[in-house]
Design a protein around this motif. Sequence first.
Motif, PDB file in Angstrom:
ATOM      1  N   THR A   4     -16.604  -5.165  -4.196  1.00  0.00           N
ATOM      2  CA  THR A   4     -15.903  -6.174  -5.003  1.00  0.00           C
ATOM      3  C   THR A   4     -14.456  -6.339  -4.581  1.00  0.00           C
ATOM      4  OG1 THR A   4     -15.257  -4.598  -6.733  1.00  0.00           O
ATOM      5  CG2 THR A   4     -17.396  -5.701  -6.979  1.00  0.00           C
ATOM      6  N   GLY A   5     -13.996  -5.513  -3.638  1.00  0.00           N
ATOM      7  CA  GLY A   5     -12.629  -5.637  -3.146  1.00  0.00           C
ATOM      8  C   GLY A   5     -11.966  -4.291  -2.954  1.00  0.00           C
ATOM      9  N   GLU A   6     -10.822  -4.334  -2.334  1.00  0.00           N
ATOM     10  CA  GLU A   6     -10.046  -3.133  -2.015  1.00  0.00           C
ATOM     11  C   GLU A   6      -9.682  -2.360  -3.286  1.00  0.00           C
ATOM     12  OE1 GLU A   6      -6.553  -2.804   1.073  1.00  0.00           O
ATOM     13  OE2 GLU A   6      -5.777  -3.557  -0.842  1.00  0.00           O
ATOM     14  N   LYS A   7      -9.743  -1.028  -3.194  1.00  0.00           N
ATOM     15  CA  LYS A   7      -9.399  -0.163  -4.328  1.00  0.00           C
ATOM     16  C   LYS A   7      -8.556   1.004  -3.826  1.00  0.00           C
ATOM     17  CE  LYS A   7     -12.410  -2.088  -7.314  1.00  0.00           C
ATOM     18  NZ  LYS A   7     -12.681  -3.286  -6.567  1.00  0.00           N
ATOM     19  N   SER A   8      -7.659   1.482  -4.695  1.00  0.00           N
ATOM     20  CA  SER A   8      -6.903   2.686  -4.367  1.00  0.00           C
ATOM     21  C   SER A   8      -7.773   3.903  -4.675  1.00  0.00           C
ATOM     22  CB  SER A   8      -5.606   2.752  -5.185  1.00  0.00           C
ATOM     23  OG  SER A   8      -5.902   3.007  -6.544  1.00  0.00           O
ATOM     24  N   VAL A   9      -7.380   5.037  -4.120  1.00  0.00           N
ATOM     25  CA  VAL A   9      -8.113   6.269  -4.410  1.00  0.00           C
ATOM     26  C   VAL A   9      -8.080   6.543  -5.909  1.00  0.00           C
ATOM     27  CG1 VAL A   9      -8.190   8.761  -3.999  1.00  0.00           C
ATOM     28  CG2 VAL A   9      -7.671   7.214  -2.112  1.00  0.00           C
ATOM     29  N   THR A  10      -6.941   6.320  -6.550  1.00  0.00           N
ATOM     30  CA  THR A  10      -6.816   6.539  -7.995  1.00  0.00           C
ATOM     31  C   THR A  10      -7.764   5.630  -8.769  1.00  0.00           C
ATOM     32  OG1 THR A  10      -4.496   7.169  -7.711  1.00  0.00           O
ATOM     33  CG2 THR A  10      -5.195   6.569  -9.939  1.00  0.00           C
ATOM     34  N   GLU A  11      -7.851   4.368  -8.380  1.00  0.00           N
ATOM     35  CA  GLU A  11      -8.781   3.443  -9.043  1.00  0.00           C
ATOM     36  C   GLU A  11     -10.218   3.934  -8.901  1.00  0.00           C
ATOM     37  OE1 GLU A  11      -7.335  -1.071  -8.764  1.00  0.00           O
ATOM     38  OE2 GLU A  11      -7.247  -0.029  -6.826  1.00  0.00           O
ATOM     39  N   SER A  34     -12.105  11.920  -2.395  1.00  0.00           N
ATOM     40  CA  SER A  34     -11.531  12.000  -1.045  1.00  0.00           C
ATOM     41  C   SER A  34     -12.545  12.512  -0.032  1.00  0.00           C
ATOM     42  CB  SER A  34     -10.296  12.891  -1.045  1.00  0.00           C
ATOM     43  OG  SER A  34      -9.253  12.273  -1.764  1.00  0.00           O
ATOM     44  N   GLN A  35     -13.352  13.483  -0.437  1.00  0.00           N
ATOM     45  CA  GLN A  35     -14.376  14.010   0.470  1.00  0.00           C
ATOM     46  C   GLN A  35     -15.378  12.920   0.849  1.00  0.00           C
ATOM     47  OE1 GLN A  35     -16.920  17.051  -1.177  1.00  0.00           O
ATOM     48  NE2 GLN A  35     -17.513  17.779   0.838  1.00  0.00           N
ATOM     49  N   GLN A  36     -15.832  12.152  -0.124  1.00  0.00           N
ATOM     50  CA  GLN A  36     -16.799  11.088   0.151  1.00  0.00           C
ATOM     51  C   GLN A  36     -16.166   9.963   0.955  1.00  0.00           C
ATOM     52  OE1 GLN A  36     -19.718  11.950  -0.188  1.00  0.00           O
ATOM     53  NE2 GLN A  36     -19.354  13.658  -1.561  1.00  0.00           N
ATOM     54  N   LEU A  37     -14.924   9.629   0.660  1.00  0.00           N
ATOM     55  CA  LEU A  37     -14.224   8.607   1.441  1.00  0.00           C
ATOM     56  C   LEU A  37     -14.044   9.077   2.886  1.00  0.00           C
ATOM     57  CD1 LEU A  37     -11.531   7.446  -1.120  1.00  0.00           C
ATOM     58  CD2 LEU A  37     -13.294   5.997  -0.082  1.00  0.00           C
ATOM     59  N   GLY A  38     -13.795  10.363   3.066  1.00  0.00           N
ATOM     60  CA  GLY A  38     -13.668  10.905   4.407  1.00  0.00           C
ATOM     61  C   GLY A  38     -14.929  10.716   5.220  1.00  0.00           C
ATOM     62  N   ARG A  39     -16.073  10.963   4.596  1.00  0.00           N
ATOM     63  CA  ARG A  39     -17.348  10.780   5.292  1.00  0.00           C
ATOM     64  C   ARG A  39     -17.575   9.306   5.630  1.00  0.00           C
ATOM     65  NH1 ARG A  39     -22.833  12.696   5.594  1.00  0.00           N
ATOM     66  NH2 ARG A  39     -23.732  11.296   7.130  1.00  0.00           N
ATOM     67  N   LEU A  40     -17.303   8.423   4.666  1.00  0.00           N
ATOM     68  CA  LEU A  40     -17.475   6.983   4.898  1.00  0.00           C
ATOM     69  C   LEU A  40     -16.526   6.492   5.989  1.00  0.00           C
ATOM     70  CD1 LEU A  40     -17.849   5.808   1.199  1.00  0.00           C
ATOM     71  CD2 LEU A  40     -19.652   5.834   2.947  1.00  0.00           C
ATOM     72  N   ARG A  41     -15.343   7.051   6.008  1.00  0.00           N
ATOM     73  CA  ARG A  41     -14.362   6.682   7.035  1.00  0.00           C
ATOM     74  C   ARG A  41     -14.823   7.181   8.405  1.00  0.00           C
ATOM     75  NH1 ARG A  41      -7.980   8.247   6.640  1.00  0.00           N
ATOM     76  NH2 ARG A  41      -7.355   7.287   8.590  1.00  0.00           N
ATOM     77  N   GLU A  95       0.158   2.049   1.383  1.00  0.00           N
ATOM     78  CA  GLU A  95       1.278   1.278   0.828  1.00  0.00           C
ATOM     79  C   GLU A  95       2.125   2.270   0.044  1.00  0.00           C
ATOM     80  OE1 GLU A  95       1.517  -2.085  -2.475  1.00  0.00           O
ATOM     81  OE2 GLU A  95       0.464  -2.758  -0.669  1.00  0.00           O
ATOM     82  N   GLY A  96       3.204   2.719   0.655  1.00  0.00           N
ATOM     83  CA  GLY A  96       4.013   3.778   0.040  1.00  0.00           C
ATOM     84  C   GLY A  96       3.197   5.062  -0.019  1.00  0.00           C
ATOM     85  N   LYS A  97       3.075   5.613  -1.216  1.00  0.00           N
ATOM     86  CA  LYS A  97       2.293   6.845  -1.394  1.00  0.00           C
ATOM     87  C   LYS A  97       0.835   6.566  -1.727  1.00  0.00           C
ATOM     88  CE  LYS A  97       6.089   9.775  -2.860  1.00  0.00           C
ATOM     89  NZ  LYS A  97       6.558  10.716  -3.882  1.00  0.00           N
ATOM     90  N   THR A  98       0.504   5.307  -1.925  1.00  0.00           N
ATOM     91  CA  THR A  98      -0.852   4.933  -2.344  1.00  0.00           C
ATOM     92  C   THR A  98      -1.693   4.554  -1.140  1.00  0.00           C
ATOM     93  OG1 THR A  98       0.057   4.114  -4.429  1.00  0.00           O
ATOM     94  CG2 THR A  98      -2.179   3.422  -3.865  1.00  0.00           C
ATOM     95  N   ILE A  99      -2.924   5.063  -1.112  1.00  0.00           N
ATOM     96  CA  ILE A  99      -3.870   4.698  -0.059  1.00  0.00           C
ATOM     97  C   ILE A  99      -4.953   3.830  -0.684  1.00  0.00           C
ATOM     98  CG2 ILE A  99      -5.529   5.540   1.644  1.00  0.00           C
ATOM     99  CD1 ILE A  99      -3.872   8.081   1.841  1.00  0.00           C
ATOM    100  N   TYR A 100      -5.172   2.692  -0.077  1.00  0.00           N
ATOM    101  CA  TYR A 100      -6.201   1.758  -0.507  1.00  0.00           C
ATOM    102  C   TYR A 100      -7.336   1.787   0.507  1.00  0.00           C
ATOM    103  CZ  TYR A 100      -2.657  -0.145  -3.622  1.00  0.00           C
ATOM    104  OH  TYR A 100      -1.705  -0.306  -4.598  1.00  0.00           O
TER     105      TYR A 100
END
Length: 111
Positions: free
Chosen positions: A46-53, A66-73, A83-88
């Motif tokens: 549905t669109g870009e999301k931050s790790v916090t979102e 983060s572990q699952q995002l690492g695998r997908l990445r 963007e600053g301290k936030t990763i989308y």
Amino acid sequence: MPLPVLNANLEDDQMDRMMENATTATNYLKAISHEGRLMILCHLATGEKSVTELEELLSARQAAVSQQLGRLRLEGLVQPRREGKTIYYSLTDDRSRRIIGLVYELFCEAD
């Protein structure tokens, strides 16, 4: 979409290409075969999301997300943007959006 026809008349290079494609597809399917990763892809469809979102949407701890995002990445399915301290995160290409749409249609739409 027609399914491929496998027969004994395939040239060696055609069979090699099919095997390479099968390996690519297998790795892709392994990457999405975890419910946490699948849910992340659903949200990113549905669109870009931050790790916090994503943490909030999944009701999950930052370490797990983060572990699952690492695998997908690692598999090339998502891409980060800082963007600053936030990763989308966003989907790398339209394949995941199409797969998620089909999975949704087959397993969720009737609910």
